[in-house]
Design a protein around this motif. Structure first.
Motif, PDB file in Angstrom:
ATOM      1  N   SER A 137       9.780  17.108  -4.102  1.00 23.57           N
ATOM      2  CA  SER A 137       9.918  17.809  -5.378  1.00 23.57           C
ATOM      3  C   SER A 137       9.718  19.300  -5.214  1.00 23.57           C
ATOM      4  O   SER A 137      10.192  20.100  -6.003  1.00 23.57           O
ATOM      5  CB  SER A 137       8.914  17.254  -6.390  1.00 23.57           C
ATOM      6  OG  SER A 137       7.599  17.292  -5.854  1.00 23.57           O
ATOM      7  N   GLY A 138       9.016  19.707  -4.154  1.00 21.08           N
ATOM      8  CA  GLY A 138       8.854  21.119  -3.813  1.00 21.08           C
ATOM      9  C   GLY A 138       8.942  21.260  -2.312  1.00 21.08           C
ATOM     10  O   GLY A 138       8.196  20.635  -1.577  1.00 21.08           O
ATOM     11  N   ILE A 139       9.899  22.048  -1.826  1.00 24.77           N
ATOM     12  CA  ILE A 139      10.139  22.153  -0.393  1.00 24.77           C
ATOM     13  C   ILE A 139       9.264  23.242   0.190  1.00 24.77           C
ATOM     14  O   ILE A 139       9.284  24.386  -0.261  1.00 24.77           O
ATOM     15  CB  ILE A 139      11.624  22.452  -0.105  1.00 24.77           C
ATOM     16  CG1 ILE A 139      12.495  21.317  -0.647  1.00 24.77           C
ATOM     17  CG2 ILE A 139      11.857  22.631   1.376  1.00 24.77           C
ATOM     18  CD1 ILE A 139      13.968  21.578  -0.523  1.00 24.77           C
ATOM     19  N   ASN A 189       7.124   4.657  -8.843  1.00 19.21           N
ATOM     20  CA  ASN A 189       6.702   5.997  -9.277  1.00 19.21           C
ATOM     21  C   ASN A 189       5.437   5.919 -10.123  1.00 19.21           C
ATOM     22  O   ASN A 189       4.548   6.779 -10.017  1.00 19.21           O
ATOM     23  CB  ASN A 189       7.830   6.674 -10.060  1.00 19.21           C
ATOM     24  CG  ASN A 189       8.774   7.454  -9.166  1.00 19.21           C
ATOM     25  OD1 ASN A 189       8.341   8.263  -8.352  1.00 19.21           O
ATOM     26  ND2 ASN A 189      10.067   7.207  -9.307  1.00 19.21           N
ATOM     27  N   HIS A 190       5.344   4.908 -10.959  1.00 17.73           N
ATOM     28  CA  HIS A 190       4.140   4.728 -11.777  1.00 17.73           C
ATOM     29  C   HIS A 190       2.924   4.472 -10.889  1.00 17.73           C
ATOM     30  O   HIS A 190       1.846   5.026 -11.119  1.00 17.73           O
ATOM     31  CB  HIS A 190       4.350   3.569 -12.749  1.00 17.73           C
ATOM     32  CG  HIS A 190       3.137   3.213 -13.544  1.00 17.73           C
ATOM     33  ND1 HIS A 190       2.622   4.027 -14.544  1.00 17.73           N
ATOM     34  CD2 HIS A 190       2.313   2.125 -13.484  1.00 17.73           C
ATOM     35  CE1 HIS A 190       1.545   3.459 -15.059  1.00 17.73           C
ATOM     36  NE2 HIS A 190       1.339   2.309 -14.432  1.00 17.73           N
ATOM     37  N   TRP A 191       3.082   3.646  -9.871  1.00 18.08           N
ATOM     38  CA  TRP A 191       1.975   3.343  -8.960  1.00 18.08           C
ATOM     39  C   TRP A 191       1.562   4.557  -8.124  1.00 18.08           C
ATOM     40  O   TRP A 191       0.390   4.718  -7.814  1.00 18.08           O
ATOM     41  CB  TRP A 191       2.367   2.195  -8.039  1.00 18.08           C
ATOM     42  CG  TRP A 191       2.306   0.849  -8.706  1.00 18.08           C
ATOM     43  CD1 TRP A 191       1.674   0.535  -9.872  1.00 18.08           C
ATOM     44  CD2 TRP A 191       2.896  -0.360  -8.228  1.00 18.08           C
ATOM     45  NE1 TRP A 191       1.838  -0.797 -10.164  1.00 18.08           N
ATOM     46  CE2 TRP A 191       2.585  -1.382  -9.182  1.00 18.08           C
ATOM     47  CE3 TRP A 191       3.664  -0.692  -7.126  1.00 18.08           C
ATOM     48  CZ2 TRP A 191       3.014  -2.694  -9.014  1.00 18.08           C
ATOM     49  CZ3 TRP A 191       4.091  -1.999  -6.953  1.00 18.08           C
ATOM     50  CH2 TRP A 191       3.764  -2.988  -7.897  1.00 18.08           C
ATOM     51  N   VAL A 192       2.534   5.395  -7.758  1.00 16.96           N
ATOM     52  CA  VAL A 192       2.203   6.596  -6.991  1.00 16.96           C
ATOM     53  C   VAL A 192       1.324   7.527  -7.825  1.00 16.96           C
ATOM     54  O   VAL A 192       0.357   8.117  -7.331  1.00 16.96           O
ATOM     55  CB  VAL A 192       3.487   7.318  -6.524  1.00 16.96           C
ATOM     56  CG1 VAL A 192       3.157   8.691  -5.939  1.00 16.96           C
ATOM     57  CG2 VAL A 192       4.226   6.477  -5.488  1.00 16.96           C
ATOM     58  N   ILE A 193       1.647   7.645  -9.119  1.00 19.45           N
ATOM     59  CA  ILE A 193       0.868   8.511 -10.011  1.00 19.45           C
ATOM     60  C   ILE A 193      -0.460   7.862 -10.386  1.00 19.45           C
ATOM     61  O   ILE A 193      -1.489   8.538 -10.512  1.00 19.45           O
ATOM     62  CB  ILE A 193       1.697   8.835 -11.278  1.00 19.45           C
ATOM     63  CG1 ILE A 193       2.976   9.602 -10.896  1.00 19.45           C
ATOM     64  CG2 ILE A 193       0.880   9.661 -12.267  1.00 19.45           C
ATOM     65  CD1 ILE A 193       3.942   9.787 -12.048  1.00 19.45           C
ATOM     66  N   ASP A 204       0.852  -1.185   0.000  1.00 13.04           N
ATOM     67  CA  ASP A 204       0.000   0.000   0.000  1.00 13.04           C
ATOM     68  C   ASP A 204       0.892   1.240   0.000  1.00 13.04           C
ATOM     69  O   ASP A 204       1.531   1.565   1.001  1.00 13.04           O
ATOM     70  CB  ASP A 204      -0.900  -0.010   1.240  1.00 13.04           C
ATOM     71  CG  ASP A 204      -1.798   1.220   1.304  1.00 13.04           C
ATOM     72  OD1 ASP A 204      -1.876   1.960   0.304  1.00 13.04           O
ATOM     73  OD2 ASP A 204      -2.420   1.440   2.365  1.00 13.04           O
ATOM     74  N   LEU A 205       0.925   1.937  -1.144  1.00 12.63           N
ATOM     75  CA  LEU A 205       1.781   3.113  -1.283  1.00 12.63           C
ATOM     76  C   LEU A 205       1.009   4.410  -1.060  1.00 12.63           C
ATOM     77  O   LEU A 205       1.554   5.498  -1.282  1.00 12.63           O
ATOM     78  CB  LEU A 205       2.410   3.140  -2.678  1.00 12.63           C
ATOM     79  CG  LEU A 205       3.172   1.877  -3.089  1.00 12.63           C
ATOM     80  CD1 LEU A 205       3.808   2.071  -4.462  1.00 12.63           C
ATOM     81  CD2 LEU A 205       4.233   1.511  -2.063  1.00 12.63           C
ATOM     82  N   SER A 206      -0.223   4.326  -0.595  1.00 14.92           N
ATOM     83  CA  SER A 206      -1.040   5.530  -0.416  1.00 14.92           C
ATOM     84  C   SER A 206      -0.517   6.427   0.699  1.00 14.92           C
ATOM     85  O   SER A 206      -0.900   7.592   0.795  1.00 14.92           O
ATOM     86  CB  SER A 206      -2.494   5.149  -0.126  1.00 14.92           C
ATOM     87  OG  SER A 206      -2.598   4.425   1.095  1.00 14.92           O
ATOM     88  N   ARG A 207       0.365   5.891   1.554  1.00 13.49           N
ATOM     89  CA  ARG A 207       0.927   6.677   2.651  1.00 13.49           C
ATOM     90  C   ARG A 207       2.061   7.595   2.209  1.00 13.49           C
ATOM     91  O   ARG A 207       2.540   8.405   3.002  1.00 13.49           O
ATOM     92  CB  ARG A 207       1.428   5.752   3.754  1.00 13.49           C
ATOM     93  CG  ARG A 207       0.331   4.914   4.401  1.00 13.49           C
ATOM     94  CD  ARG A 207      -0.537   5.745   5.300  1.00 13.49           C
ATOM     95  NE  ARG A 207      -1.609   4.968   5.904  1.00 13.49           N
ATOM     96  CZ  ARG A 207      -2.469   5.445   6.793  1.00 13.49           C
ATOM     97  NH1 ARG A 207      -2.380   6.714   7.155  1.00 13.49           N
ATOM     98  NH2 ARG A 207      -3.415   4.685   7.282  1.00 13.49           N
ATOM     99  N   ILE A 208       2.516   7.439   0.973  1.00 16.25           N
ATOM    100  CA  ILE A 208       3.577   8.327   0.487  1.00 16.25           C
ATOM    101  C   ILE A 208       3.015   9.741   0.372  1.00 16.25           C
ATOM    102  O   ILE A 208       2.021   9.961  -0.308  1.00 16.25           O
ATOM    103  CB  ILE A 208       4.125   7.853  -0.875  1.00 16.25           C
ATOM    104  CG1 ILE A 208       4.826   6.497  -0.699  1.00 16.25           C
ATOM    105  CG2 ILE A 208       5.072   8.875  -1.477  1.00 16.25           C
ATOM    106  CD1 ILE A 208       5.389   5.927  -1.983  1.00 16.25           C
ATOM    107  N   PRO A 209       3.625  10.727   1.035  1.00 16.70           N
ATOM    108  CA  PRO A 209       3.052  12.085   1.037  1.00 16.70           C
ATOM    109  C   PRO A 209       3.049  12.709  -0.356  1.00 16.70           C
ATOM    110  O   PRO A 209       3.904  12.407  -1.199  1.00 16.70           O
ATOM    111  CB  PRO A 209       3.990  12.865   1.985  1.00 16.70           C
ATOM    112  CG  PRO A 209       4.700  11.824   2.777  1.00 16.70           C
ATOM    113  CD  PRO A 209       4.820  10.631   1.887  1.00 16.70           C
ATOM    114  N   ALA A 210       2.065  13.567  -0.583  1.00 18.76           N
ATOM    115  CA  ALA A 210       2.008  14.307  -1.846  1.00 18.76           C
ATOM    116  C   ALA A 210       3.240  15.189  -1.977  1.00 18.76           C
ATOM    117  O   ALA A 210       3.730  15.753  -0.999  1.00 18.76           O
ATOM    118  CB  ALA A 210       0.736  15.155  -1.896  1.00 18.76           C
ATOM    119  N   GLY A 211       3.751  15.304  -3.204  1.00 21.57           N
ATOM    120  CA  GLY A 211       4.923  16.130  -3.446  1.00 21.57           C
ATOM    121  C   GLY A 211       6.246  15.407  -3.289  1.00 21.57           C
ATOM    122  O   GLY A 211       7.300  15.981  -3.539  1.00 21.57           O
TER     123      GLY A 211
END
Length: 420
Positions: free
Chosen positions: A267-269, A216-220, A144-151
């Motif tokens: 990707s954006g701090i 990365n594909h799954w995150v998107i 489950d990769l849904s916990r990866i924060p946005a950005g």
């Protein structure tokens, strides 16, 4: 009650005089780094305010409540090794050890140096024993990769599987271990080869498979995360149950169970803004040549010289770094923060008055401001004693899904103070 603004200032350790007075009233300055940073028991409202503010600084919407807190399974042990590597980078000595040989490779250390956060994930795709016999020639993985924060961008991702020594008839043979992405389940399963390795039956240790592009594909596209399939073949093309080749599954020893790890970089701090306690420094008018109307330059020089004679500061009272230890254990967070138990944050306190001696580490602006303050104290305040050098810390913790996260936090420890 301790104000929220004070707690925030404590964590970033900005120490002007009013803040320092409040700190002395509420916090002990014990030199023992393992001691509590509180002189007294927190009232429940104070504890809630501190927890809320520190969670905000850590970037967490709420206090994690993991269902499982197993610290000696494979993923937490690997992450603890990573944590030790991270604090070595910050010139701290490791305070936590893990049983057995280190699990972190040189490549992992390189990934870590470029990452802001590392997350491990437990396998959710286990089959029960009856179905495992049916699918005896392959193994299923689902994360489950849904916990990866946005950005956050995945800079590297790995599937890690432990291989035991094989004592059976395959002992002198080699196997090809392949990992596939599941592209479609119905009506017919479609697979895409991601990575494969050839291993000896007598080989023992962790096998690492690259999942960076797929992750990365799954995150998107989270809807396309249908999991992974692992298959094993002999050199003659014979398909085998992975267990026969020594590959440990999720029902094996806890310190050898498979897991996934992802290294992430923002990707954006987005930095948390902290209001400066000296934000009113520039309210006064510019007085570069004559700070006070009607006073001649010679009188200014005389007044400055007289001030220097009467305002020399005892070095013990001058701007410098002081002890301050922030304890996560005192906040009742030992069930989800794995390491550290707390950290030495320090804070800055002391006088910044004319003359600013070399040990005060003053900026040129502070020197000029001090001079002008003596000439016109009603308009221009004294400089503030504040951090001139800040370092980060690394925190290792469980999230709500019992995944383990290692995150680096900037500007949490005062290394040097000066007059600003």
């Amino acid at each position: 009650m301790i104000p929220v603004q004070l707690i925030s200032a404590l964590i970033v350790a900005c120490g002007c005089s009013a803040l320092a007075d409040a700190m002395q009233a509420n916090f002990s300055l014990d030199n023992d780094i393992q001691s509590s940073f509180l002189q007294r028991r927190l009232k429940s409202q104070e504890r809630r305010e501190m927890q809320r503010e520190i969670l905000s600084i850590l970037g967490l919407p709420h206090r994690p409540r993991p269902l499982l807190q197993e610290r000696h399974t494979a993923a937490p042990m690997f992450m603890l090794d990573l944590y030790n590597n991270a604090i070595l980078e910050d010139s701290y000595k490791p305070a936590y050890t893990t049983p057995g040989p280190p699990m972190v490779t040189q490549q992992d250390s390189r990934f870590l140096s470029d990452a802001d956060m590392v997350m491990s994930f437990v396998n959710l795709g286990d089959l029960d024993e009856d179905l495992r016999l049916y699918h005896q020639h392959h193994r299923e993985f689902r994360f489950d990769l849904s916990r990866i924060p946005a950005g956050e961008t995945v800079t590297a991702a790995e599937l890690r599987i432990y291989k035991d020594f094989v004592h059976e008839r395959y002992e002198n043979e080699t196997f090809r271990v392949s990992v596939f992405q599941v592209l479609q389940q119905q009506p017919k399963r479609e697979l895409y080869l991601l990575d494969s390795q050839v291993v000896w039956a007598a080989e023992e240790g962790w096998l690492v498979f690259d999942l960076t592009v797929t992750t990365n594909h799954w995150v998107i596209n989270p809807g396309q995360n249908l999991g992974l399939q692992l298959s094993l073949e002999t050199a003659y093309g014979e398909r085998l149950n992975p267990r026969r080749a020594g590959l440990v599954g999720s029902t094996g020893p806890r310190n050898k169970q498979p897991f996934m790890v992802a290294f992430l970089k923002a990707s954006g701090i987005h930095l948390r803004s902290v209001r400066s306690a000296s934000g009113n420094k520039q309210r006064g008018p510019h007085r570069s040549k004559n700070p006070k109307p009607g006073v001649a330059p010679s009188q200014v020089a005389l007044k400055t010289a007289e001030a220097a004679e009467v305002s020399s500061v005892d070095p013990k009272q001058g701007c410098k770094k002081h002890e301050l230890y922030v304890s996560f254990r005192d906040l009742g967070w030992q069930d989800w923060i794995i390491a550290p138990e707390g950290y030495a944050a320090y804070y800055c306190e002391g006088e910044c008055v004319f003359p600013l001696n070399s040990y005060m580490n003053a900026t040129n602006h502070a020197i000029v401001q001090t001079l002008v303050h003596f000439i016109n104290p009603e308009t221009v305040p004294k400089p503030c004693c504040a951090p001139t050098q800040l370092h980060g810390i690394s925190v290792l913790y469980f999230d709500d899904s019992s995944n383990v996260i290692l995150k680096k936090y900037r500007n949490m420890v005062v290394r040097a103070c000066g007059c600003h």
